[in-house]
Design a protein around this motif. Structure first.
Motif, PDB file in Angstrom:
ATOM      1  N   THR A 194       0.860  -1.180   0.000  1.00 36.09           N
ATOM      2  CA  THR A 194       0.000   0.000   0.000  1.00 36.09           C
ATOM      3  C   THR A 194       0.899   1.235   0.000  1.00 36.09           C
ATOM      4  OG1 THR A 194      -1.864  -1.081   1.082  1.00 36.09           O
ATOM      5  CG2 THR A 194      -1.691   1.297   1.351  1.00 36.09           C
ATOM      6  N   LEU A 195       0.762   2.051  -1.041  1.00 40.66           N
ATOM      7  CA  LEU A 195       1.707   3.146  -1.269  1.00 40.66           C
ATOM      8  C   LEU A 195       0.985   4.442  -1.608  1.00 40.66           C
ATOM      9  CD1 LEU A 195       4.188   1.145  -3.545  1.00 40.66           C
ATOM     10  CD2 LEU A 195       4.543   1.732  -1.134  1.00 40.66           C
ATOM     11  N   PRO A 196       1.569   5.584  -1.232  1.00 41.87           N
ATOM     12  CA  PRO A 196       0.988   6.875  -1.617  1.00 41.87           C
ATOM     13  C   PRO A 196       1.145   7.115  -3.108  1.00 41.87           C
ATOM     14  CG  PRO A 196       3.107   7.184  -0.515  1.00 41.87           C
ATOM     15  CD  PRO A 196       2.779   5.728  -0.410  1.00 41.87           C
ATOM     16  N   VAL A 197       0.171   7.811  -3.688  1.00 33.67           N
ATOM     17  CA  VAL A 197       0.220   8.131  -5.115  1.00 33.67           C
ATOM     18  C   VAL A 197      -0.211   9.588  -5.316  1.00 33.67           C
ATOM     19  CG1 VAL A 197      -0.202   5.785  -5.927  1.00 33.67           C
ATOM     20  CG2 VAL A 197      -2.145   7.298  -5.467  1.00 33.67           C
ATOM     21  N   SER A 198       0.101  10.093  -6.482  1.00 39.45           N
ATOM     22  CA  SER A 198      -0.429  11.370  -6.950  1.00 39.45           C
ATOM     23  C   SER A 198      -1.187  11.073  -8.234  1.00 39.45           C
ATOM     24  CB  SER A 198       0.721  12.349  -7.225  1.00 39.45           C
ATOM     25  OG  SER A 198       1.400  11.971  -8.420  1.00 39.45           O
ATOM     26  N   PRO A 199      -1.845  12.063  -8.841  1.00 40.97           N
ATOM     27  CA  PRO A 199      -2.495  11.798 -10.126  1.00 40.97           C
ATOM     28  C   PRO A 199      -1.534  11.281 -11.197  1.00 40.97           C
ATOM     29  CG  PRO A 199      -3.382  13.793  -9.170  1.00 40.97           C
ATOM     30  CD  PRO A 199      -2.235  13.390  -8.299  1.00 40.97           C
ATOM     31  N   ALA A 200      -0.229  11.496 -10.987  1.00 44.04           N
ATOM     32  CA  ALA A 200       0.774  10.986 -11.927  1.00 44.04           C
ATOM     33  C   ALA A 200       1.226   9.573 -11.571  1.00 44.04           C
ATOM     34  CB  ALA A 200       1.983  11.920 -11.957  1.00 44.04           C
ATOM     35  N   GLY A 201       0.668   8.998 -10.505  1.00 45.47           N
ATOM     36  CA  GLY A 201       1.023   7.643 -10.115  1.00 45.47           C
ATOM     37  C   GLY A 201       2.005   7.596  -8.962  1.00 45.47           C
ATOM     38  N   LEU A 202       2.826   6.553  -8.948  1.00 46.02           N
ATOM     39  CA  LEU A 202       3.811   6.352  -7.890  1.00 46.02           C
ATOM     40  C   LEU A 202       4.977   7.311  -8.048  1.00 46.02           C
ATOM     41  CD1 LEU A 202       3.994   2.447  -8.081  1.00 46.02           C
ATOM     42  CD2 LEU A 202       2.973   3.739  -6.196  1.00 46.02           C
ATOM     43  N   ALA A 203       5.412   7.901  -6.948  1.00 45.54           N
ATOM     44  CA  ALA A 203       6.618   8.713  -6.966  1.00 45.54           C
ATOM     45  C   ALA A 203       7.835   7.794  -6.961  1.00 45.54           C
ATOM     46  CB  ALA A 203       6.642   9.657  -5.774  1.00 45.54           C
ATOM     47  N   THR A 204       9.025   8.376  -7.020  1.00 42.10           N
ATOM     48  CA  THR A 204      10.255   7.589  -7.132  1.00 42.10           C
ATOM     49  C   THR A 204      10.410   6.582  -5.996  1.00 42.10           C
ATOM     50  OG1 THR A 204      11.339   9.429  -8.283  1.00 42.10           O
ATOM     51  CG2 THR A 204      12.760   7.730  -7.350  1.00 42.10           C
ATOM     52  N   ASP A 205      10.139   7.009  -4.753  1.00 39.48           N
ATOM     53  CA  ASP A 205      10.273   6.094  -3.612  1.00 39.48           C
ATOM     54  C   ASP A 205       9.311   4.913  -3.732  1.00 39.48           C
ATOM     55  OD1 ASP A 205      12.304   7.516  -2.427  1.00 39.48           O
ATOM     56  OD2 ASP A 205      11.001   8.612  -1.036  1.00 39.48           O
ATOM     57  N   ASP A 229      -5.375  12.689  -0.158  1.00 37.28           N
ATOM     58  CA  ASP A 229      -4.384  13.674   0.295  1.00 37.28           C
ATOM     59  C   ASP A 229      -3.374  14.046  -0.794  1.00 37.28           C
ATOM     60  OD1 ASP A 229      -5.669  13.551   2.697  1.00 37.28           O
ATOM     61  OD2 ASP A 229      -4.188  12.276   3.674  1.00 37.28           O
ATOM     62  N   TYR A 230      -3.878  14.502  -1.945  1.00 41.39           N
ATOM     63  CA  TYR A 230      -2.998  14.806  -3.076  1.00 41.39           C
ATOM     64  C   TYR A 230      -2.242  16.117  -2.912  1.00 41.39           C
ATOM     65  CZ  TYR A 230      -5.642  11.089  -5.326  1.00 41.39           C
ATOM     66  OH  TYR A 230      -6.231   9.886  -5.629  1.00 41.39           O
ATOM     67  N   GLY A 231      -2.816  17.046  -2.176  1.00 47.28           N
ATOM     68  CA  GLY A 231      -2.141  18.328  -1.973  1.00 47.28           C
ATOM     69  C   GLY A 231      -1.918  19.061  -3.280  1.00 47.28           C
ATOM     70  N   ASN A 232      -0.700  19.585  -3.455  1.00 45.82           N
ATOM     71  CA  ASN A 232      -0.382  20.391  -4.640  1.00 45.82           C
ATOM     72  C   ASN A 232      -0.335  19.577  -5.929  1.00 45.82           C
ATOM     73  OD1 ASN A 232      -0.145  22.716  -3.073  1.00 45.82           O
ATOM     74  ND2 ASN A 232       2.041  22.397  -2.704  1.00 45.82           N
ATOM     75  N   SER A 233      -0.280  18.256  -5.831  1.00 45.75           N
ATOM     76  CA  SER A 233      -0.240  17.440  -7.047  1.00 45.75           C
ATOM     77  C   SER A 233      -1.598  17.387  -7.741  1.00 45.75           C
ATOM     78  CB  SER A 233       0.220  16.013  -6.728  1.00 45.75           C
ATOM     79  OG  SER A 233      -0.757  15.318  -5.975  1.00 45.75           O
ATOM     80  N   LEU A 234      -2.661  17.781  -7.032  1.00 44.99           N
ATOM     81  CA  LEU A 234      -3.998  17.822  -7.627  1.00 44.99           C
ATOM     82  C   LEU A 234      -4.207  19.214  -8.214  1.00 44.99           C
ATOM     83  CD1 LEU A 234      -6.559  15.995  -7.883  1.00 44.99           C
ATOM     84  CD2 LEU A 234      -7.457  17.216  -5.897  1.00 44.99           C
ATOM     85  N   LYS A 235      -4.291  19.292  -9.522  1.00 47.88           N
ATOM     86  CA  LYS A 235      -4.412  20.585 -10.190  1.00 47.88           C
ATOM     87  C   LYS A 235      -5.694  21.293  -9.771  1.00 47.88           C
ATOM     88  CE  LYS A 235      -1.771  19.221 -14.296  1.00 47.88           C
ATOM     89  NZ  LYS A 235      -1.817  19.038 -15.777  1.00 47.88           N
ATOM     90  N   ALA A 236      -5.610  22.617  -9.710  1.00 44.43           N
ATOM     91  CA  ALA A 236      -6.768  23.416  -9.329  1.00 44.43           C
ATOM     92  C   ALA A 236      -7.949  23.106 -10.234  1.00 44.43           C
ATOM     93  CB  ALA A 236      -6.424  24.903  -9.412  1.00 44.43           C
ATOM     94  N   GLY A 237      -9.101  22.880  -9.624  1.00 43.62           N
ATOM     95  CA  GLY A 237     -10.304  22.583 -10.387  1.00 43.62           C
ATOM     96  C   GLY A 237     -10.501  21.102 -10.663  1.00 43.62           C
ATOM     97  N   THR A 238      -9.517  20.269 -10.308  1.00 42.87           N
ATOM     98  CA  THR A 238      -9.634  18.827 -10.512  1.00 42.87           C
ATOM     99  C   THR A 238     -10.264  18.196  -9.278  1.00 42.87           C
ATOM    100  OG1 THR A 238      -7.653  18.809 -11.900  1.00 42.87           O
ATOM    101  CG2 THR A 238      -8.386  16.697 -11.026  1.00 42.87           C
ATOM    102  N   SER A 239     -11.280  17.382  -9.482  1.00 44.00           N
ATOM    103  CA  SER A 239     -11.975  16.770  -8.355  1.00 44.00           C
ATOM    104  C   SER A 239     -11.153  15.636  -7.751  1.00 44.00           C
ATOM    105  CB  SER A 239     -13.337  16.225  -8.806  1.00 44.00           C
ATOM    106  OG  SER A 239     -13.154  15.100  -9.652  1.00 44.00           O
ATOM    107  N   GLU A 240     -11.507  15.278  -6.515  1.00 43.44           N
ATOM    108  CA  GLU A 240     -10.872  14.145  -5.850  1.00 43.44           C
ATOM    109  C   GLU A 240     -11.071  12.867  -6.660  1.00 43.44           C
ATOM    110  OE1 GLU A 240      -8.899  12.998  -2.064  1.00 43.44           O
ATOM    111  OE2 GLU A 240      -9.241  14.856  -3.145  1.00 43.44           O
ATOM    112  N   GLN A 246      -7.113   9.127 -12.328  1.00 45.21           N
ATOM    113  CA  GLN A 246      -5.833   9.381 -12.983  1.00 45.21           C
ATOM    114  C   GLN A 246      -4.708   8.639 -12.272  1.00 45.21           C
ATOM    115  OE1 GLN A 246      -5.574  13.666 -12.845  1.00 45.21           O
ATOM    116  NE2 GLN A 246      -6.752  13.964 -14.726  1.00 45.21           N
ATOM    117  N   ALA A 247      -4.725   8.684 -10.947  1.00 48.57           N
ATOM    118  CA  ALA A 247      -3.684   8.020 -10.160  1.00 48.57           C
ATOM    119  C   ALA A 247      -3.697   6.511 -10.378  1.00 48.57           C
ATOM    120  CB  ALA A 247      -3.870   8.346  -8.681  1.00 48.57           C
ATOM    121  N   LEU A 248      -4.882   5.927 -10.404  1.00 48.53           N
ATOM    122  CA  LEU A 248      -4.993   4.479 -10.591  1.00 48.53           C
ATOM    123  C   LEU A 248      -4.541   4.063 -11.984  1.00 48.53           C
ATOM    124  CD1 LEU A 248      -8.431   4.027  -8.806  1.00 48.53           C
ATOM    125  CD2 LEU A 248      -6.229   3.152  -7.997  1.00 48.53           C
ATOM    126  N   THR A 249      -4.912   4.844 -12.991  1.00 48.92           N
ATOM    127  CA  THR A 249      -4.507   4.543 -14.360  1.00 48.92           C
ATOM    128  C   THR A 249      -2.998   4.627 -14.509  1.00 48.92           C
ATOM    129  OG1 THR A 249      -6.621   5.381 -15.211  1.00 48.92           O
ATOM    130  CG2 THR A 249      -4.802   5.201 -16.781  1.00 48.92           C
TER     131      THR A 249
END
Length: 514
Positions: A194-205, A229-240, A246-249
């Motif tokens: 179980t790992l944190p993701v952003s809309p771009a997917g998995l980070a380097t770690d 908990d996407y924070g700044n990685s979630l572009k303004a106006g983009t829904s949860e 996007q993150a799952l894809t």
């Protein structure tokens, strides 16, 4: 280097190109899963925080959706690095005595329920962070697995635990040892990361954690993405919800690349069965992010459509409307969602149509999937844009067809395979737009006439704004220069004296010339 003379067909390829210019390309090996139909049944299980106050009665589920539970979190005992504990507060024996945990688990199982155990979490030290002896670490994991007789474990690795590469490698080695020993005894053990993701997917770690796990021969049941908990990685106006899909894809695509790097090719369907989704219901830790019941319904539909192997949520403890005595949403509650649920439970919405159980899916063994090699021809006559060619140059904004999909260039590119597997979007100059649609025909586009601009010459002097052709691509000078080849614009665009014209500029020039 001398520039070649302009030809209309070559410029068509370099700019927006019509479909008849380049001969159709043959698709390489198409990987088809012979075992895709035998993928394990998807399962739903919400997390339950064992040590949270007030105590959550997971053994008395409010609905059928609560019968499968991921109990969290097993971490290292402060002062005893290789001893497992619940939340750094209770040893396994203490949890039995003080929380009556063993009996409550038995009660849930008595009602047909199933449990998985989660190690780690955001706070406290995951066992591998403090226990540096792999044999002792393996014994610690095994002691938990054996005590609670679980067939599915969840390694929730985040924060400082995730950035500790030595711990990641120890953990992978220890889990591989435990899994191998259990399988030699005829016992199943499914392992989820179980790992944190952003809309771009998995980070380097996160990518490294998966890579280390596969490299040490752990048979991963899958990667469970914390879609929260996407924070700044979630572009303004983009829904949860949008951020989560996007993150799952992106994570599914990255997982395929990581498996290929490890020498195992898996089909899209199998890879989706190895993806889990875990939203934080209601009010997230990030104040602006709220995961609603409507979002839960849409995520459930997405999961069913894609064949996602697991859906969880944080957490069953929180799956209810906060009472009238809950003063503010600025502090996220461990005991309620922070939104008005109107009597509807997130667990019921997220689990709709999901029928499997962790116990039943734990016996699945990952194997490379057989290959069915078939040559599929990209046909210029039925493609809206030219077929990609390794020898052609493409401007920013240019669209091409490759393997029956349309791609668009993010910057000037040459020789970069459009569907080359990469872990991160920034590693490829191509954006996948979508498939070629049935009945499509070549789209005619304007082109530049021969001689519109002179070929670049190393001996000539060029003022700012001067335009030339280089490798049939039009460039514009950013400042006065001499002897500076436009070729450098692709490898080092900031310091290059030249910038390629965009597709939009080419269209405007062609239209003006008429």
């Amino acid at each position: 280097m001398s520039a070649r003379r302009l030809s209309i067909p070559r410029l068509l390829v370099a700019v927006v190109v019509t479909a008849g210019v380049v001969a159709g390309g043959l698709v390489g090996a198409q990987w088809v899963s012979a075992s895709a139909e035998s993928s394990p049944e998807a399962w739903f299980a919400g997390y339950a925080d064992v040590t949270a106050t007030p105590t959550f009665a997971f053994e008395s589920p409010a609905s059928k959706a609560g019968k499968n539970v991921v109990l969290s979190f097993i971490v290292a005992t402060p002062g005893d690095n290789c001893a497992p504990s619940w939340g750094a507060a209770y040893s396994l024996d203490d949890a039995s005595a003080s929380l009556d945990l063993d009996r409550r688990i038995a009660r849930l199982q008595q009602q047909g329920g199933d449990i998985a155990i989660s190690f780690g979490g955001l706070t406290n030290d995951e066992l591998a962070t403090t226990c540096t002896d792999v044999s002792k670490l393996a014994a610690a994991y095994a002691s938990v697995i054996d005590r609670y007789k679980v067939t599915t474990i969840d390694l929730d690795i985040e924060g400082a635990n995730l950035s500790d590469s030595a711990a990641n490698q120890r953990r992978a080695s220890a889990i591989a040892k435990v899994q191998k020993e259990r399988r030699s005894q005829g016992k199943n053990l499914a392992v989820w990361l179980t790992l944190p993701v952003s809309p771009a997917g998995l980070a380097t770690d996160g990518q490294s954690a998966v890579r280390d796990t596969l490299a040490r021969h752990v048979d991963l049941a899958g990667v469970n993405a914390m879609t929260m908990d996407y924070g700044n990685s979630l572009k303004a106006g983009t829904s949860e919800l949008t951020g989560s899909t996007q993150a799952l894809t992106a994570t599914q695509r990255q997982l395929g690349v990581l498996y290929r790097q490890a020498g195992t090719r898996l089909s899209d369907k199998t890879l989706w069965s190895k993806i889990g989704a875990t939203p934080m219901i209601g009010q997230n830790d990030v104040r602006s992010e709220v995961f609603t019941l409507a979002a839960a319904k849409a995520l459930n539909a997405f999961a069913l459509d894609k064949g996602i192997g697991r859906v969880s949520m944080w957490s069953l403890n929180r799956d209810k409307t906060c009472g009238s005595n809950y003063v503010t949403l600025k502090l996220v509650s461990d005991a309620c969602s922070g939104i008005h649920q109107g009597g509807v439970r997130f667990a019921d919405v997220l689990s709709a149509g999901v029928k499997g159980r962790p116990l039943l899916s734990a016996g699945t063994v990952t194997t490379p999937e057989p290959v069915n090699k078939s040559e599929i021809k990209d046909d210029p006559a039925t493609s809206p844009y030219a077929i990609w060619s390794a020898s052609s140059s493409y401007l920013q904004g240019t669209k091409i067809v490759w393997h029956r999909n349309v791609y668009q260039a993010k910057w000037w590119t040459r020789g970069d395979l459009p569907d080359n597997p990469v872990l991160n979007e920034w590693e490829t100059p191509w954006t996948l737009v979508g498939p070629v649609l049935k009945g499509e025909k070549p789209i005619p586009v304007p082109t530049l006439a021969p001689g519109t601009y002179p070929d670049w010459s190393g001996a000539a002097q060029y003022d700012k704004g001067a335009r030339v052709l280089f490798d049939d691509v039009p460039f514009e000078a950013k400042w006065w220069n001499q002897g500076e080849s436009p070729e450098a614009a692709s490898s080092n665009p900031d310091s290059s004296a030249w910038v390629p014209l965009t597709v939009a500029q080419i269209k405007e020039i062609a239209a003006t010339a008429k």
